[in-house]
Design a protein around this motif. Structure first.
Motif, PDB file in Angstrom:
ATOM      1  N   MET A 121       0.878  -1.033   0.017  1.00  0.00           N
ATOM      2  CA  MET A 121       0.122   0.084  -0.079  1.00  0.00           C
ATOM      3  C   MET A 121       0.830   1.329   0.093  1.00  0.00           C
ATOM      4  N   ILE A 122       0.399   2.147  -0.833  1.00  0.00           N
ATOM      5  CA  ILE A 122       1.212   3.613  -0.589  1.00  0.00           C
ATOM      6  C   ILE A 122       0.219   4.636  -0.101  1.00  0.00           C
ATOM      7  N   PHE A 123       0.895   5.737   0.278  1.00  0.00           N
ATOM      8  CA  PHE A 123       0.176   6.775   0.914  1.00  0.00           C
ATOM      9  C   PHE A 123       0.715   8.199   0.248  1.00  0.00           C
ATOM     10  N   THR A 124       0.283   8.801  -0.314  1.00  0.00           N
ATOM     11  CA  THR A 124       0.622  10.222  -0.857  1.00  0.00           C
ATOM     12  C   THR A 124      -0.213  11.344  -0.263  1.00  0.00           C
ATOM     13  N   TYR A 125       0.268  12.355   0.381  1.00  0.00           N
ATOM     14  CA  TYR A 125      -0.269  13.428   0.799  1.00  0.00           C
ATOM     15  C   TYR A 125      -0.904  14.276  -0.272  1.00  0.00           C
ATOM     16  N   ASP A 126      -1.983  14.883  -0.035  1.00  0.00           N
ATOM     17  CA  ASP A 126      -2.723  15.757  -1.111  1.00  0.00           C
ATOM     18  C   ASP A 126      -1.942  16.978  -1.352  1.00  0.00           C
ATOM     19  N   VAL A 127      -1.894  17.579  -2.493  1.00  0.00           N
ATOM     20  CA  VAL A 127      -0.978  18.797  -2.764  1.00  0.00           C
ATOM     21  C   VAL A 127      -1.195  19.956  -1.892  1.00  0.00           C
ATOM     22  N   SER A 128      -2.561  19.995  -1.153  1.00  0.00           N
ATOM     23  CA  SER A 128      -2.933  21.269  -0.497  1.00  0.00           C
ATOM     24  C   SER A 128      -2.884  20.738   1.248  1.00  0.00           C
ATOM     25  N   ALA A 129      -2.420  19.551   1.489  1.00  0.00           N
ATOM     26  CA  ALA A 129      -2.174  19.102   2.640  1.00  0.00           C
ATOM     27  C   ALA A 129      -1.498  20.320   3.590  1.00  0.00           C
ATOM     28  N   THR A 130      -2.088  20.458   4.739  1.00  0.00           N
ATOM     29  CA  THR A 130      -1.204  21.235   5.856  1.00  0.00           C
ATOM     30  C   THR A 130      -1.258  20.516   7.110  1.00  0.00           C
ATOM     31  N   GLN A 131      -2.013  19.465   7.230  1.00  0.00           N
ATOM     32  CA  GLN A 131      -1.788  18.874   8.661  1.00  0.00           C
ATOM     33  C   GLN A 131      -1.426  17.503   8.320  1.00  0.00           C
ATOM     34  N   ILE A 132      -0.179  17.016   9.237  1.00  0.00           N
ATOM     35  CA  ILE A 132       0.284  15.579   9.140  1.00  0.00           C
ATOM     36  C   ILE A 132      -0.636  14.508   9.841  1.00  0.00           C
ATOM     37  N   ILE A 133      -0.444  13.233   9.286  1.00  0.00           N
ATOM     38  CA  ILE A 133      -1.335  12.225   9.878  1.00  0.00           C
ATOM     39  C   ILE A 133      -0.464  11.600  11.038  1.00  0.00           C
ATOM     40  N   SER A 134       0.608  11.988  11.081  1.00  0.00           N
ATOM     41  CA  SER A 134       1.784  10.981  11.759  1.00  0.00           C
ATOM     42  C   SER A 134       3.041  11.802  11.975  1.00  0.00           C
ATOM     43  N   ILE A 135       3.659  11.808  13.157  1.00  0.00           N
ATOM     44  CA  ILE A 135       4.962  12.462  13.366  1.00  0.00           C
ATOM     45  C   ILE A 135       5.965  11.647  12.362  1.00  0.00           C
ATOM     46  N   GLY A 136       5.637  10.411  12.179  1.00  0.00           N
ATOM     47  CA  GLY A 136       6.604   9.706  11.373  1.00  0.00           C
ATOM     48  C   GLY A 136       6.196   9.763   9.822  1.00  0.00           C
ATOM     49  N   MET A 137       5.141  10.548   9.560  1.00  0.00           N
ATOM     50  CA  MET A 137       4.975  10.663   8.042  1.00  0.00           C
ATOM     51  C   MET A 137       4.711  12.078   7.896  1.00  0.00           C
ATOM     52  N   ILE A 162       4.635  15.710   5.476  1.00  0.00           N
ATOM     53  CA  ILE A 162       3.901  15.940   4.443  1.00  0.00           C
ATOM     54  C   ILE A 162       5.505  16.152   3.475  1.00  0.00           C
ATOM     55  N   ARG A 163       5.048  15.484   2.509  1.00  0.00           N
ATOM     56  CA  ARG A 163       6.201  15.335   1.443  1.00  0.00           C
ATOM     57  C   ARG A 163       5.517  14.925   0.128  1.00  0.00           C
ATOM     58  N   GLU A 164       6.181  15.234  -0.994  1.00  0.00           N
ATOM     59  CA  GLU A 164       5.451  14.894  -2.360  1.00  0.00           C
ATOM     60  C   GLU A 164       5.672  13.511  -2.854  1.00  0.00           C
ATOM     61  N   GLU A 165       6.784  12.810  -2.318  1.00  0.00           N
ATOM     62  CA  GLU A 165       6.788  11.524  -2.616  1.00  0.00           C
ATOM     63  C   GLU A 165       6.075  10.532  -1.663  1.00  0.00           C
ATOM     64  N   PRO A 166       5.646   9.454  -2.297  1.00  0.00           N
ATOM     65  CA  PRO A 166       4.473   8.611  -1.421  1.00  0.00           C
ATOM     66  C   PRO A 166       5.371   7.899  -0.599  1.00  0.00           C
ATOM     67  N   TYR A 167       4.692   7.490   0.564  1.00  0.00           N
ATOM     68  CA  TYR A 167       5.097   6.464   1.490  1.00  0.00           C
ATOM     69  C   TYR A 167       4.936   5.338   0.960  1.00  0.00           C
ATOM     70  N   GLY A 168       5.838   4.354   1.342  1.00  0.00           N
ATOM     71  CA  GLY A 168       5.355   2.905   0.888  1.00  0.00           C
ATOM     72  C   GLY A 168       5.209   1.786   2.033  1.00  0.00           C
ATOM     73  N   ASP A 169       5.213   0.787   1.674  1.00  0.00           N
ATOM     74  CA  ASP A 169       4.501  -0.388   2.606  1.00  0.00           C
ATOM     75  C   ASP A 169       4.866  -0.069   3.942  1.00  0.00           C
TER      76      ASP A 169
END
Length: 64
Positions: A1-17, A19-26
């Motif tokens: 599964m991958i997760f990518t923040y929306d380009v307009s995101a201003t709130q992080i979902i986790s301190i370990g994730m 906001i960045r342009e690159e998707p997070y992996g499994d």
């Protein structure tokens, strides 16, 4: 599964994730989203049966 923040995101979902342009992996996504689901195998099985998803796969649980 991958997760990518929306380009307009201003709130992080986790301190370990952060906001960045690159998707997070499994590794990161399974750790984060898997932690949102019940730990109990029995509860996961019950939820899986109720919604027609596999209790073993975080990805299938979140897609529903």
């Amino acid at each position: 599964m991958i997760f990518t923040y929306d380009v307009s995101a201003t709130q992080i979902i986790s301190i370990g994730m952060l906001i960045r342009e690159e998707p997070y992996g499994d590794t990161q996504t399974n750790a984060y989203f898997g932690g949102l689901l019940p730990e109990s195998e029995t509860v996961r099985i019950i939820i899986g049966k109720r919604y027609g998803i596999s209790p073993d796969f975080t990805d299938s649980s979140l897609r529903k």
